[in-house]
Design a protein around this motif. Structure first.
Motif, PDB file in Angstrom:
ATOM      1  N   GLY A 361       0.839  -1.192   0.000  1.00  0.00           N
ATOM      2  CA  GLY A 361       0.000   0.000   0.000  1.00  0.00           C
ATOM      3  C   GLY A 361       0.870   1.236   0.000  1.00  0.00           C
ATOM      4  O   GLY A 361       2.092   1.151  -0.157  1.00  0.00           O
ATOM      5  N   PRO A 362       0.305   2.405   0.206  1.00  0.00           N
ATOM      6  CA  PRO A 362       1.086   3.639   0.252  1.00  0.00           C
ATOM      7  C   PRO A 362       2.121   3.591   1.377  1.00  0.00           C
ATOM      8  O   PRO A 362       1.922   2.954   2.415  1.00  0.00           O
ATOM      9  N   LEU A 363       3.241   4.297   1.173  1.00  0.00           N
ATOM     10  CA  LEU A 363       4.313   4.269   2.168  1.00  0.00           C
ATOM     11  C   LEU A 363       3.864   4.691   3.572  1.00  0.00           C
ATOM     12  O   LEU A 363       4.230   4.032   4.552  1.00  0.00           O
ATOM     13  N   PRO A 364       3.093   5.763   3.742  1.00  0.00           N
ATOM     14  CA  PRO A 364       2.675   6.120   5.108  1.00  0.00           C
ATOM     15  C   PRO A 364       1.908   4.996   5.791  1.00  0.00           C
ATOM     16  O   PRO A 364       2.085   4.753   6.994  1.00  0.00           O
ATOM     17  N   PHE A 365       1.066   4.314   5.039  1.00  0.00           N
ATOM     18  CA  PHE A 365       0.323   3.178   5.588  1.00  0.00           C
ATOM     19  C   PHE A 365       1.273   2.076   6.038  1.00  0.00           C
ATOM     20  O   PHE A 365       1.158   1.541   7.154  1.00  0.00           O
ATOM     21  N   MET A 366       2.241   1.716   5.195  1.00  0.00           N
ATOM     22  CA  MET A 366       3.135   0.615   5.524  1.00  0.00           C
ATOM     23  C   MET A 366       4.052   0.975   6.686  1.00  0.00           C
ATOM     24  O   MET A 366       4.347   0.130   7.539  1.00  0.00           O
ATOM     25  N   ARG A 367       4.504   2.224   6.736  1.00  0.00           N
ATOM     26  CA  ARG A 367       5.326   2.639   7.876  1.00  0.00           C
ATOM     27  C   ARG A 367       4.537   2.505   9.183  1.00  0.00           C
ATOM     28  O   ARG A 367       5.054   2.015  10.191  1.00  0.00           O
ATOM     29  N   ILE A 383       8.749  -8.892   8.600  1.00  0.00           N
ATOM     30  CA  ILE A 383       7.830  -7.935   7.981  1.00  0.00           C
ATOM     31  C   ILE A 383       8.324  -7.643   6.576  1.00  0.00           C
ATOM     32  O   ILE A 383       9.414  -7.093   6.390  1.00  0.00           O
ATOM     33  N   HIS A 384       7.537  -8.041   5.583  1.00  0.00           N
ATOM     34  CA  HIS A 384       7.918  -7.900   4.179  1.00  0.00           C
ATOM     35  C   HIS A 384       6.947  -6.930   3.495  1.00  0.00           C
ATOM     36  O   HIS A 384       5.788  -6.831   3.888  1.00  0.00           O
ATOM     37  N   TYR A 385       7.434  -6.247   2.466  1.00  0.00           N
ATOM     38  CA  TYR A 385       6.585  -5.233   1.843  1.00  0.00           C
ATOM     39  C   TYR A 385       6.773  -5.198   0.340  1.00  0.00           C
ATOM     40  O   TYR A 385       7.767  -5.675  -0.204  1.00  0.00           O
ATOM     41  N   GLU A 386       5.796  -4.597  -0.322  1.00  0.00           N
ATOM     42  CA  GLU A 386       5.864  -4.343  -1.768  1.00  0.00           C
ATOM     43  C   GLU A 386       5.471  -2.895  -1.999  1.00  0.00           C
ATOM     44  O   GLU A 386       4.489  -2.398  -1.431  1.00  0.00           O
ATOM     45  N   VAL A 387       6.275  -2.196  -2.805  1.00  0.00           N
ATOM     46  CA  VAL A 387       5.992  -0.810  -3.175  1.00  0.00           C
ATOM     47  C   VAL A 387       5.653  -0.766  -4.653  1.00  0.00           C
ATOM     48  O   VAL A 387       6.396  -1.293  -5.476  1.00  0.00           O
ATOM     49  N   PHE A 388       4.533  -0.146  -4.993  1.00  0.00           N
ATOM     50  CA  PHE A 388       4.200   0.060  -6.404  1.00  0.00           C
ATOM     51  C   PHE A 388       4.926   1.318  -6.871  1.00  0.00           C
ATOM     52  O   PHE A 388       4.774   2.395  -6.288  1.00  0.00           O
ATOM     53  N   GLY A 389       5.728   1.184  -7.940  1.00  0.00           N
ATOM     54  CA  GLY A 389       6.513   2.322  -8.406  1.00  0.00           C
ATOM     55  C   GLY A 389       7.896   2.298  -7.777  1.00  0.00           C
ATOM     56  O   GLY A 389       8.321   1.304  -7.180  1.00  0.00           O
ATOM     57  N   PRO A 390       8.651   3.401  -7.899  1.00  0.00           N
ATOM     58  CA  PRO A 390       9.996   3.452  -7.327  1.00  0.00           C
ATOM     59  C   PRO A 390       9.962   3.196  -5.828  1.00  0.00           C
ATOM     60  O   PRO A 390       9.076   3.681  -5.121  1.00  0.00           O
TER      61      PRO A 390
END
Length: 398
Positions: A361-367, A383-390
Motif C-alpha cells: 500500500g502507500p508508504l505512510p500506511f506501511m510505515r 515484515i515484508h513489503y511491496e511498493v508500487f513504483g519506485p
C-alpha cells in the motif's frame, strides 16, 4: 566485498556524496536521456521521472548500499538487491546497460563534486558501483534463466471487469496458445503499451488472480494527477482504462517479484493492504485457501469507502475458506456494520506470536503498520513489503 582502502575512502566521503546525491542523480538522468532518449521513451517511467521519484529511489539505493558496505563489510544487502533485480528483470535490463549507467553516473559525480573527486575517491566509488552492478547482473541472469529468458509475449484480453469506479481487472490468455508458466502469489508482470506519441511505456501490475490458472489477471487503478503536479497522471493506466477492451492485445513479461509466501505451512500470517495494494494479497489468500493453510491468518485492509475497495468480494471469499482467519476492514467513509471507521489501527488486533507479515500500500500506511507490528512483538525480519513504483522506502530512511 569492499577493499579496506576503498572502505576507508567511502566512509570518509559518504557524508559529502550523500549530501549531493540528489543533485548527482538529477544530473545523471539529464545526461543519460540526452545521450539515449530511447531509454526515457521506451524503458523508464516518464511519470516517475517528471515527479522526481525515480531520482529519489536511485539516490536512496546507492546511499543504502554504500552505507551497508562500510558498516557490514562481510555482508551483502541481498534483500535490497533482490527487489531491484526483480524490477530490472521485468523490464528486460541487460548487462551492457550497466556500463552506460556507469558512464553517465560518474560524469555526474565529477560534474557536481568537482575537485573533491580525486583519483582515490573515484576508484573507491567505482568499486562500490561495480560491486552493486555485478551483484544485480548475477541475480538478473539467474532470474532470466528461471523464467526462460526475458521476452515480451502477446496476451489477448478475454474479459474486462469494472471493479470500482477507478479500478478495472483484465483477464488475459496468450495469443500463441502456448503453455503458461505458473506464478507465485504476490508476483507482478510488466505490461508494455504503445502510446499515441509512439512511446512504448512499461508498468508493473500485480497478478491479482489465483495461481495455477491458464489465464493472467491484472487489476489496474487509473492514476489521476493532482493540481500541483506532484503526482502526474498515469499514462499507461489511463491508456488501459480508456482504450483496452476485450479482444485487444497487450505485451506482458514473465512474472517477477520477491514478495511471495515461502515455507508458511505452519506460520501465522498477517496480510495488510490499503487501496490498490489489495491486488497481491488476494492472490496470496487464494493460494492459502487452495493449499489448506491451517495456521492463523489476519487480514487487514484500509480504503476510502466500501465502493472503493477493489476485489472486495474475492478478499472476503478467499479469507472465508481459511479455517482460522480474522478479517479487519477500515473505511474512511461509509463503513458498514462489521467494519471500522477511519485509518487502519492495529492497537485492538490480536497478532499471534511468530506472525510473518506482508504489507502492500502507500508508504505512510506501511510505515504505520510496520511500527505497530514491531510494538506488538513481530520481528522486523518477518515484515515484508511491496511498493508500487519506485521504492522510496530506502530513500525515506536516509
Amino acid at each position: 566485498m569492499l577493499s579496506e582502502q576503498s572502505a576507508a575512502t567511502v566512509r570518509a566521503t559518504l557524508p559529502v556524496v550523500g549530501a549531493a546525491i540528489g543533485e548527482i542523480t538529477e544530473r545523471f538522468y539529464a545526461g543519460l536521456f540526452a545521450a539515449h532518449p530511447e531509454l526515457l521513451r521506451d524503458l523508464f517511467n516518464r511519470g516517475n521521472q517528471a515527479a522526481g521519484t525515480q531520482r529519489q529511489a536511485l539516490a536512496g539505493s546507492v546511499a543504502a548500499f554504500a552505507t551497508h558496505l562500510v558498516d557490514h563489510p562481510d555482508q551483502r544487502p541481498d534483500a535490497m538487491l533482490s527487489r531491484i533485480a526483480h524490477k530490472h528483470a521485468s523490464l528486460g535490463v541487460t548487462p551492457a546497460q550497466y556500463q552506460v549507467v556507469h558512464e553517465h553516473l560518474f560524469a555526474a559525480i565529477v560534474d557536481v563534486l568537482g575537485e573533491a573527486v580525486t583519483p582515490e575517491v573515484a576508484a573507491a566509488w567505482d568499486e562500490v558501483y561495480w560491486l552493486m552492478a555485478n551483484a544485480l547482473i548475477a541475480v538478473e541472469k539467474r532470474l532470466y534463466e528461471e523464467s526462460g529468458g526475458h521476452g515480451w509475449r502477446e496476451w489477448e484480453v478475454v474479459e474486462r471487469v469494472a471493479e470500482t469506479g477507478d479500478v478495472a481487472s483484465f483477464r488475459l490468455r496468450p495469443v500463441d496458445g502456448g503453455p503458461v508458466r505458473d506464478f507465485r502469489a504476490g508476483q507482478y508482470v510488466s505490461v508494455r503499451v504503445e502510446l499515441p506519441d509512439g512511446a512504448r511505456q512499461i508498468r508493473q501490475y500485480s497478478l491479482s488472480g489465483a495461481p495455477g490458472s491458464a489465464l493472467r489477471q491484472i487489476s489496474v487503478k487509473r492514476v489521476s494527477g493532482d493540481a500541483g503536479g506532484a503526482t502526474p497522471e498515469g499514462e499507461v493506466s489511463h491508456h488501459l482504462h480508456a482504450r483496452v477492451r476485450e479482444g485487444d492485445v497487450l505485451e506482458l513479461s514473465e512474472p517477477y517479484g520477491d514478495l511471495v509466501l515461502d515455507d508458511v505451512t505452519d506460520t501465522p500470517l498477517l496480510l495488510a493492504s490499503a487501496g490498490i495494494g489489495v491486488t497481491p494479497m488476494t492472490a496470496m489468500l487464494a493460494q492459502l485457501a487452495e493449499t489448506g493453510h491451517r495456521a492463523p491468518v489476519t487480514v487487514v485492509h484500509g480504503d476510502r469507502s466500501p465502493a472503493d475497495h477493489a476485489l472486495r468480494a474475492d478478499h472476503e471469499a478467499y479469507a472465508a475458506k481459511l479455517p482460522d482467519a480474522a478479517v479487519h476492514f477500515w473505511y474512511e467513509a461509509q463503513a458498514p456494520a462489521g467494519a471500522r471507521s477511519g485509518l487502519v489501527d492495529l492497537s485492538g488486533i490480536v497478532v499471534p506470536s511468530g506472525t510473518r507479515a506482508y504489507l502492500c500500500g502507500p508508504l505512510p500506511f506501511m510505515r504505520a503498520v510496520r511500527t505497530q507490528l514491531i510494538e506488538k512483538g513481530v520481528a522486523p525480519a518477518d515484515i515484508h513489503y511491496e511498493v508500487f513504483g519506485p521504492d522510496l522506502w530506502l530513500a525515506s530512511q536516509g
